[in-house]
Scaffold this active site. Structure first.
Site, PDB file in Angstrom:
ATOM      1  N   ARG A   1      63.952  16.095  34.205  1.00  0.00           N
ATOM      2  CA  ARG A   1      64.275  16.398  35.605  1.00  0.00           C
ATOM      3  C   ARG A   1      64.157  15.119  36.428  1.00  0.00           C
ATOM      4  O   ARG A   1      63.228  14.326  36.232  1.00  0.00           O
ATOM      5  CB  ARG A   1      63.345  17.476  36.144  1.00  0.00           C
ATOM      6  CG  ARG A   1      63.536  18.835  35.460  1.00  0.00           C
ATOM      7  CD  ARG A   1      62.549  19.868  35.963  1.00  0.00           C
ATOM      8  NE  ARG A   1      62.779  21.173  35.350  1.00  0.00           N
ATOM      9  CZ  ARG A   1      62.265  21.556  34.181  1.00  0.00           C
ATOM     10  NH1 ARG A   1      61.444  20.744  33.523  1.00  0.00           N
ATOM     11  NH2 ARG A   1      62.533  22.748  33.687  1.00  0.00           N
TER      12      ARG A   1
ATOM     13  N   LYS B   1      57.883  21.986  36.972  1.00  0.00           N
ATOM     14  CA  LYS B   1      58.372  23.350  37.204  1.00  0.00           C
ATOM     15  C   LYS B   1      57.555  24.398  36.479  1.00  0.00           C
ATOM     16  O   LYS B   1      57.320  25.487  37.000  1.00  0.00           O
ATOM     17  CB  LYS B   1      59.840  23.436  36.766  1.00  0.00           C
ATOM     18  CG  LYS B   1      60.528  24.729  37.189  1.00  0.00           C
ATOM     19  CD  LYS B   1      62.027  24.644  36.957  1.00  0.00           C
ATOM     20  CE  LYS B   1      62.731  25.874  37.486  1.00  0.00           C
ATOM     21  NZ  LYS B   1      64.207  25.784  37.308  1.00  0.00           N
TER      22      LYS B   1
ATOM     23  N   HIS C   1      70.528  15.220  38.054  1.00  0.00           N
ATOM     24  CA  HIS C   1      70.147  16.423  37.311  1.00  0.00           C
ATOM     25  C   HIS C   1      71.203  16.781  36.277  1.00  0.00           C
ATOM     26  O   HIS C   1      70.921  17.441  35.269  1.00  0.00           O
ATOM     27  CB  HIS C   1      69.938  17.580  38.284  1.00  0.00           C
ATOM     28  CG  HIS C   1      69.099  18.687  37.732  1.00  0.00           C
ATOM     29  ND1 HIS C   1      69.581  19.603  36.824  1.00  0.00           N
ATOM     30  CD2 HIS C   1      67.801  19.015  37.947  1.00  0.00           C
ATOM     31  CE1 HIS C   1      68.614  20.462  36.518  1.00  0.00           C
ATOM     32  NE2 HIS C   1      67.528  20.125  37.176  1.00  0.00           N
TER      33      HIS C   1
ATOM     34  N   ARG D   1      71.012  16.432  32.363  1.00  0.00           N
ATOM     35  CA  ARG D   1      70.405  17.470  31.516  1.00  0.00           C
ATOM     36  C   ARG D   1      71.479  18.382  30.921  1.00  0.00           C
ATOM     37  O   ARG D   1      71.464  18.685  29.722  1.00  0.00           O
ATOM     38  CB  ARG D   1      69.393  18.279  32.322  1.00  0.00           C
ATOM     39  CG  ARG D   1      68.162  17.466  32.682  1.00  0.00           C
ATOM     40  CD  ARG D   1      67.280  18.142  33.702  1.00  0.00           C
ATOM     41  NE  ARG D   1      66.716  19.405  33.277  1.00  0.00           N
ATOM     42  CZ  ARG D   1      65.695  19.553  32.444  1.00  0.00           C
ATOM     43  NH1 ARG D   1      65.135  18.485  31.883  1.00  0.00           N
ATOM     44  NH2 ARG D   1      65.222  20.753  32.144  1.00  0.00           N
TER      45      ARG D   1
ATOM     46  N   HIS E   1      62.087  23.741  28.836  1.00  0.00           N
ATOM     47  CA  HIS E   1      62.306  25.105  29.298  1.00  0.00           C
ATOM     48  C   HIS E   1      61.319  26.025  28.596  1.00  0.00           C
ATOM     49  O   HIS E   1      60.891  25.751  27.474  1.00  0.00           O
ATOM     50  CB  HIS E   1      63.727  25.564  28.979  1.00  0.00           C
ATOM     51  CG  HIS E   1      64.759  24.906  29.834  1.00  0.00           C
ATOM     52  ND1 HIS E   1      66.097  24.945  29.538  1.00  0.00           N
ATOM     53  CD2 HIS E   1      64.645  24.185  30.985  1.00  0.00           C
ATOM     54  CE1 HIS E   1      66.775  24.290  30.467  1.00  0.00           C
ATOM     55  NE2 HIS E   1      65.914  23.819  31.352  1.00  0.00           N
TER      56      HIS E   1
ATOM     57  N   TYR F   1      55.709  28.365  24.783  1.00  0.00           N
ATOM     58  CA  TYR F   1      56.120  26.970  24.708  1.00  0.00           C
ATOM     59  C   TYR F   1      54.903  26.064  24.522  1.00  0.00           C
ATOM     60  O   TYR F   1      53.861  26.274  25.114  1.00  0.00           O
ATOM     61  CB  TYR F   1      56.831  26.579  26.013  1.00  0.00           C
ATOM     62  CG  TYR F   1      57.037  25.088  26.132  1.00  0.00           C
ATOM     63  CD1 TYR F   1      58.125  24.480  25.548  1.00  0.00           C
ATOM     64  CD2 TYR F   1      56.115  24.292  26.815  1.00  0.00           C
ATOM     65  CE1 TYR F   1      58.313  23.113  25.636  1.00  0.00           C
ATOM     66  CE2 TYR F   1      56.280  22.925  26.896  1.00  0.00           C
ATOM     67  CZ  TYR F   1      57.384  22.340  26.303  1.00  0.00           C
ATOM     68  OH  TYR F   1      57.547  20.988  26.398  1.00  0.00           O
TER      69      TYR F   1
END
Length: 402
Positions: free
Chosen positions: A242, A267, A330, A333, A357, A367
């Site tokens: 990001r 995020k 951005h 990505r 993500h 994750y």
């Protein structure tokens, strides 16, 4: 005799305070310093009391008489005007303590530490610019749905429809916090669902065709701006993190010998690991000679702060790219995600983990930064080599990199 404005103006201070009466218990007290203060003398429950009615000339003779008459009406109904005033002041203080702005700032202070700095800045800016000027001072329990709608309409009227929807969302969050803390009984913003036109959401502009990517990479290498921004431009496609995470990167998080960058994802608030290709390490090593003694990898004009969030997009525009329709910082990505899967045949789960993500597998595993790490190390090097081939004009046929 009743007082007159002329008599009041002509009243001069003396060595000691003295009074001149107006009748019905009201008088004007003149102090040695020259102050002139309205007072009402009354009796309640057999006790003589005094009530301040204000100071002249801020409170005129007419206004003082009105306040006296209001107090006497309370007395006629068996209410002590002095006690009533204290009650009203306490209620005003309580309303002020429970104003929309007070509650909103309290909610923000609790939530902001869990957000990315950029997101927190946007939320408080929306509240300060679009909500507080109209609703900030009002008791949150007294605000109605039409009051909130009027605020949203102001934002909508200036063409900022997406912002209007976000303001609506933030107001709802504040109201729900007020309910939880006992300062409101319901979320009136919920009554406004459907009141605004739907927002048109668009994806970040990105280049995903290999031939166009090749042109972009050559353009990035030819950037004539500062070395810091040039390095950020060249690393953007290689690392595809990001933009905010790249520009605020700290040197302490890099291990150039181990070819790794570890940081906390803004995020998802999860730890993340970015394997560094040999090309990325080379760029970072060159940059380290210039900024390695600083906190930030990409310092701004004020070296104590990171590079501006607009720097990369501004550089892309200088190179002739439209950041609304062609490519943004951005967009690197989306470029990587598309080509890594469609051209290099890397599995989606490996790509998604590298994009930081949240991805749960069929066993529900959460994750973590090292999942598929061997595959990701290989993928990042294959990706960097592939970009070099594109830039050099090599054939861009699909390659199976599995």
């Amino acid at each position: 005799m009743s007082l007159t404005d002329v008599a009041i103006k002509n009243a001069r201070p003396r060595d000691k305070a003295y009074r001149i009466t107006d009748g019905a218990g009201m008088y004007l007290e003149i102090t040695p310093s020259g102050g002139k203060h309205w007072r009402l003398k009354y009796r309640f429950s057999g006790k003589e009391k005094r009530l301040a009615l204000g100071s002249y000339p801020l409170v005129s003779l007419k206004d003082a008489r009105r306040r006296r008459d209001d107090a006497r009406r309370l007395l006629a109904n068996g209410i002590d005007p002095g006690v009533e005033r204290r009650i009203q002041k306490a209620a005003a203080v309580a309303r002020s303590a429970n104003s929309f702005e007070v509650v909103a700032r309290e909610w923000f202070a609790r939530q902001a530490p869990t957000w990315a700095r950029s997101h927190a800045d946007k939320v408080i800016a929306r509240l300060e610019n679009d909500v507080f000027p109209w609703l900030g001072g009002r008791p949150i329990a007294d605000i109605s749905a039409p009051d909130v709608l009027a605020v949203l309409r102001r934002v909508e009227k200036r063409g900022a429809l997406d912002t209007a929807h976000r303001v609506h969302q933030n107001c709802g969050q504040v109201f729900r916090y007020a309910i939880a803390t006992g300062r409101a009984s319901r979320d009136v913003s919920a009554d406004l669902r459907g009141a605004l036109a739907p927002a048109q959401h668009t994806h970040f502009a990105a280049i995903t065709q290999p031939q166009e990517v090749a042109e972009l990479l050559r353009a990035l290498d030819g950037f004539q701006g500062t070395f810091v921004v040039q390095c950020a431009l060249r690393l953007g496609p290689l690392l595809f993190v990001r933009p905010g995470e790249l520009r605020t990167a700290h040197w302490r998080d890099f291990d150039l010998e181990g070819a790794q960058w570890r940081y906390n994802v803004s995020k998802t608030r999860t730890d993340h690991l970015v394997p560094l290709s040999t090309q990325a390490v080379s760029i970072l090593s060159d940059l380290h000679a210039l900024t390695g003694h600083r906190q930030f990898v990409f310092p701004g004009r004020d070296v104590r702060k990171p590079m501006s969030g607009a720097a990369v997009n501004a550089a892309l525009r200088r190179l002739g790219y439209d950041t609304k329709t062609e490519i943004t910082g951005h967009g690197f990505r989306a470029m990587a995600r598309t080509i890594l899967h469609e051209q290099l045949r890397f599995p989606c789960e490996v790509i998604e983990h590298q994009l930081a993500h949240r991805v749960a597998d069929n066993l529900g595993t959460a994750y973590n930064r090292t999942k598929f790490i061997d595959d990701r190390v290989r993928m990042m090097q294959v990706w960097a080599d592939y970009l070099d081939k594109l830039k050099a004009g090599s054939p861009v046929a699909a390659v199976d990199a599995r």
